[in-house]
Scaffold this motif. Structure first.
Motif, mmCIF file in Angstrom:
data_model
loop_
_atom_site.group_PDB
_atom_site.id
_atom_site.type_symbol
_atom_site.label_atom_id
_atom_site.label_comp_id
_atom_site.label_asym_id
_atom_site.label_seq_id
_atom_site.Cartn_x
_atom_site.Cartn_y
_atom_site.Cartn_z
ATOM 1 N N ASN A 224 -3.813 -1.683 -14.144
ATOM 2 C CA ASN A 224 -3.796 -0.228 -13.957
ATOM 3 C C ASN A 224 -5.183 0.347 -13.664
ATOM 4 N N ILE A 225 -6.004 -0.438 -12.996
ATOM 5 C CA ILE A 225 -7.352 0.016 -12.639
ATOM 6 C C ILE A 225 -7.298 1.061 -11.525
ATOM 7 N N LEU A 226 -6.276 0.970 -10.682
ATOM 8 C CA LEU A 226 -6.199 1.826 -9.492
ATOM 9 C C LEU A 226 -5.261 3.018 -9.665
ATOM 10 N N SER A 227 -4.971 3.383 -10.895
ATOM 11 C CA SER A 227 -3.998 4.462 -11.110
ATOM 12 C C SER A 227 -4.414 5.759 -10.420
ATOM 13 N N ALA A 228 -5.723 6.050 -10.399
ATOM 14 C CA ALA A 228 -6.197 7.286 -9.768
ATOM 15 C C ALA A 228 -6.216 7.177 -8.247
ATOM 16 N N TYR A 229 -6.109 5.960 -7.735
ATOM 17 C CA TYR A 229 -6.104 5.748 -6.287
ATOM 18 C C TYR A 229 -4.691 5.819 -5.709
ATOM 19 N N LYS A 230 -3.714 5.704 -6.573
ATOM 20 C CA LYS A 230 -2.340 5.617 -6.111
ATOM 21 C C LYS A 230 -1.829 6.975 -5.642
ATOM 22 N N ALA A 231 -1.157 6.970 -4.503
ATOM 23 C CA ALA A 231 -0.545 8.204 -3.999
ATOM 24 C C ALA A 231 0.789 8.372 -4.714
ATOM 25 N N ASP A 232 0.740 9.033 -5.856
ATOM 26 C CA ASP A 232 1.943 9.173 -6.673
ATOM 27 C C ASP A 232 2.934 10.133 -6.034
ATOM 28 N N ARG A 233 4.165 9.966 -6.445
ATOM 29 C CA ARG A 233 5.202 10.898 -6.005
ATOM 30 C C ARG A 233 5.037 12.222 -6.742
ATOM 31 N N PHE A 234 5.416 13.283 -6.055
ATOM 32 C CA PHE A 234 5.320 14.598 -6.684
ATOM 33 C C PHE A 234 6.372 14.737 -7.783
ATOM 34 N N LYS A 235 5.898 15.110 -8.957
ATOM 35 C CA LYS A 235 6.817 15.384 -10.058
ATOM 36 C C LYS A 235 6.978 16.885 -10.264
ATOM 37 N N ASN B 150 12.020 27.413 -7.189
ATOM 38 C CA ASN B 150 13.479 27.406 -7.335
ATOM 39 C C ASN B 150 13.983 26.191 -8.109
ATOM 40 N N GLY B 151 13.047 25.430 -8.706
ATOM 41 C CA GLY B 151 13.435 24.315 -9.558
ATOM 42 C C GLY B 151 13.798 23.041 -8.838
ATOM 43 N N LYS B 152 13.421 22.910 -7.569
ATOM 44 C CA LYS B 152 13.727 21.702 -6.809
ATOM 45 C C LYS B 152 12.502 20.798 -6.727
ATOM 46 N N SER B 153 12.710 19.560 -6.348
ATOM 47 C CA SER B 153 11.619 18.601 -6.227
ATOM 48 C C SER B 153 10.715 18.974 -5.058
ATOM 49 N N LEU C 180 1.879 18.416 1.248
ATOM 50 C CA LEU C 180 3.329 18.394 1.047
ATOM 51 C C LEU C 180 3.755 19.547 0.139
ATOM 52 N N GLU C 181 2.941 19.832 -0.856
ATOM 53 C CA GLU C 181 3.234 20.927 -1.779
ATOM 54 C C GLU C 181 3.284 22.262 -1.036
ATOM 55 N N THR C 182 2.345 22.460 -0.100
ATOM 56 C CA THR C 182 2.330 23.684 0.696
ATOM 57 C C THR C 182 3.599 23.799 1.533
ATOM 58 N N LYS C 183 3.996 22.693 2.144
ATOM 59 C CA LYS C 183 5.217 22.701 2.957
ATOM 60 C C LYS C 183 6.427 23.077 2.105
#
Length: 633
Positions: free
Chosen positions: A582-593, A598-601, A306-309
């Protein structure tokens, strides 16, 4: 051949040429019943066709052919007239272009099924001639590729098979029940890619029968299915695939208004992909910098981060694509935007194959091109080719397995079989499948396109209700086998209960090393104790006996990244949900911060190319917003 061509050329009306065919059909001696056997059948013809070839004591090729259709018998009679008594090199050197003068059933002279008859009977005669010549010269024949023969009664292996992964096709009922129970209890949906490890595929296929929110598909459908699961009440989605797949699922769920639904990967470490990584490089961004200097559209394969896109979309207006819609996306873009340049990436094999496909379209008539895309012609295709660019340094290592050696073996042993090829395979394999496609014997496209092609050919054989053996060469990773077998068995099994139904068998050929398949018995000679996966009986599975990585010994199903999607990981994640500690925090597909330059999400910008594609799929046109981005960057 010249005299025969002149004879048909003198007949102006199609009905006259058909009458002449029927004349030849009556004149040729019928084949003995001993020759009208399944071993002599020609695949790909609507009617039943039998071919016999031998080489006489003078080294001449003697051919005989017959059919249960009078018109097809006429075709066969013409070929026998041309080829019987020829030198072997004359038989193997003949092409369908040489037969155009006959003007019966070839382009410009009749239906597509008749084109296929000419070509498929000729290919069958040529294959048999090559084999006889090789025998006379004492050449060692190729060893057949490993394969599965699927019947209404079961699935049976042919060839030498590895044994280490045999246990994976015997789903442990306790594990299946454990998985189903926890998924039901916690309302967890599972989306998995086709190329999962066979152990996982076996368990998931069995569990599907008890819990409907399990789906195995290609990467695009994974996200769509996750949305459907969320609408059906699933509170969590577990993703079995590489990281860009879980990223897409997370982003699409958010776009659909299901931000509260949790998305979980199967590892606390990065689950990468060599192809996706190829686009996340400075070299790829430099490629797009060149694109930004003209009126351009960037068409990026869905199998990227997604970051590449997001970063790409800020440089050049971008739309995602899949292997099933990339050609239509490109043709529509060229039709909608005059003087547009298109930059495809990152898969170099697919880029080269797209360009080759378009170059082949320049040899088609305007009418044939219009069937593919109504706004294009020979002239428009020629004019757009110089403006189509593709990235040169992005490859999935797996697809190297369809190289020169494999292609030569297919040409010799499987030229008369149905050929399938994913758009990502190297050029030689792609060209071979394209040639087969032109005569109705092949498909080039996505994994779903391949699955649909096999399904359609099997259904056609069942509808004819004639004993038949269909052979498909699988030009994609062997991880597809579970879905293919399930689909074929679902078609064949209903016919089992009827004594009046014909016997249809389907052989799936894996054009790779025999080590790519594992059998489920310790010895083929000891009897086939087939493994049961849900309602599906399998005797072999894709996968290697030992070793890891992308190679000719397994493909994506053996990729070390894909193997991170294990059954134990799925059970671990499922049992720990909801993750109150919070055992699975590293497994979670977090939202991109992250923010774009250009300063957009990143999430917002990266999703837009996906939404552009969805709009295109719905309307068959590029969305106005994307057109504006192209024309007013």
């Amino acid at each position: 051949l010249r005299h025969l061509a002149e004879e048909f050329r003198s007949l102006r009306e199609p009905v006259e040429r058909v009458k002449r065919l029927l004349h030849y059909a009556e004149a040729v001696a019928p084949m003995e019943e001993s020759g009208r056997v399944d071993a002599n059948r020609v695949m790909g013809c609507t009617a039943r066709v039998w071919v016999e070839v031998r080489i006489d004591e003078e080294g001449k090729v003697r051919v005989a052919a017959d059919s249960d259709s009078e018109i097809t018998r006429g075709f066969c009679a013409c070929l026998v007239c041309v080829l019987d008594g020829s030198e072997p090199h004359e038989v193997t050197g003949l092409t369908t272009e040489d037969l155009v003068g006959l003007n019966v059933g070839l382009p410009g002279g009749g239906g597509r099924s008749r084109v296929n008859t000419w070509h498929n009977v000729l290919v069958s005669m040529q294959k048999r001639t090559k084999q006889l010549v090789a025998q006379r010269e004492g050449k060692v024949p190729f060893e057949p590729f490993p394969s599965l023969v699927v019947t209404a009664d079961g699935v049976f292996p042919k060839g030498a098979y590895a044994e280490a992964q045999a246990k994976y096709l015997f789903p442990d009922d306790l594990k299946v029940n454990e998985l189903v129970n926890v998924l039901k209890e916690k309302k967890i949906g599972v989306v998995a890619h086709f190329y999962m490890d066979p152990e996982v595929q076996g368990i998931l296929t069995a569990a599907q029968k008890q819990w409907p929110h399990i789906y195995i598909s290609d990467s695009l459908v994974m996200a769509d299915t996750a949305v459907k699961m969320a609408k059906a009440g699933c509170q969590y989605i577990t993703v079995l695939g590489v990281d860009f797949m879980s990223e897409n699922v997370r982003a699409i769920l958010d776009q659909a208004g299901f931000s509260e639904v949790g998305v979980y990967r199967m590892s606390n470490e990065r689950i990468g992909c060599s192809l996706a990584d190829a686009a996340a490089t400075p070299t790829y961004m430099e490629y797009l910098e060149d694109a930004s200097r003209s009126t351009s559209l960037h068409v990026i394969y869905i199998n990227t981060k997604l970051e590449t896109k997001a970063y790409a979309h800020e440089l050049v207006p971008t739309i995602t694509c899949t292997s099933s819609n990339v050609v239509q996306t490109i043709l529509q873009a060229f039709a909608q935007v005059p003087d547009l340049s298109i930059w495809y990436g990152p898969d170099s094999y697919m880029g080269a194959n797209i360009k080759e496909l378009l170059q082949q379209m320049t040899k088609m008539t305007d009418e044939e091109i219009a069937v593919i895309h109504p706004e294009h012609s020979q002239d428009s295709i020629r004019s757009l080719l110089p403006r189509l660019h593709y990235y040169q340094d992005g490859t999935c290592i797996v697809h190297h397995l369809f190289g020169h050696e494999v292609v030569e073996k297919i040409k010799e042993m499987y030229c008369d079989a149905f050929l399938t090829a994913h758009l990502e395979v190297p050029g030689e394999m792609f060209s071979l499948a394209m040639e087969a496609k032109r005569r109705g014997m092949g498909v080039v496209g996505s994994t779903q396109n391949i699955l649909d092609f096999i399904k359609d050919r099997v259904q056609e054989a069942l509808d004819r209700n004639i004993n038949d053996h269909l052979q498909f060469v699988l030009g994609t990773e062997s991880g597809m086998v579970t879905s293919i077998v399930a689909t074929v068995r679902s078609l064949l099994e209903p016919a089992k209960s009827s004594s009046q139904r014909a016997k249809v068998t389907v052989e799936i050929v894996f054009p790779v090393s025999s080590d790519s398949i594992s059998k489920t018995t310790s010895s083929l000679s000891s009897g086939l104790n087939s493994a049961k996966v849900g309602d599906i009986i399998l005797s072999v599975v894709p996968g290697v006996a030992s070793g890891e990585g992308c190679s000719i010994h397994g493909g994506c199903a053996s990729c070390p990244y894909m193997k991170m999607n294990s059954l134990s990981s799925l059970l671990k994640v499922s049992h720990h949900l909801p993750d109150e500690e919070n055992i699975l925090s590293a497994y979670k597909a977090d939202r991109f911060k992250l923010q774009t330059p250009n300063g957009k999400s990143v999430a917002d910008v990266g999703c837009e190319p996906i939404l552009h594609m969805r709009n295109f799929q719905a309307t068959k046109k590029l969305p106005e917003k994307l057109i504006d981005q192209i024309l007013r960057p």
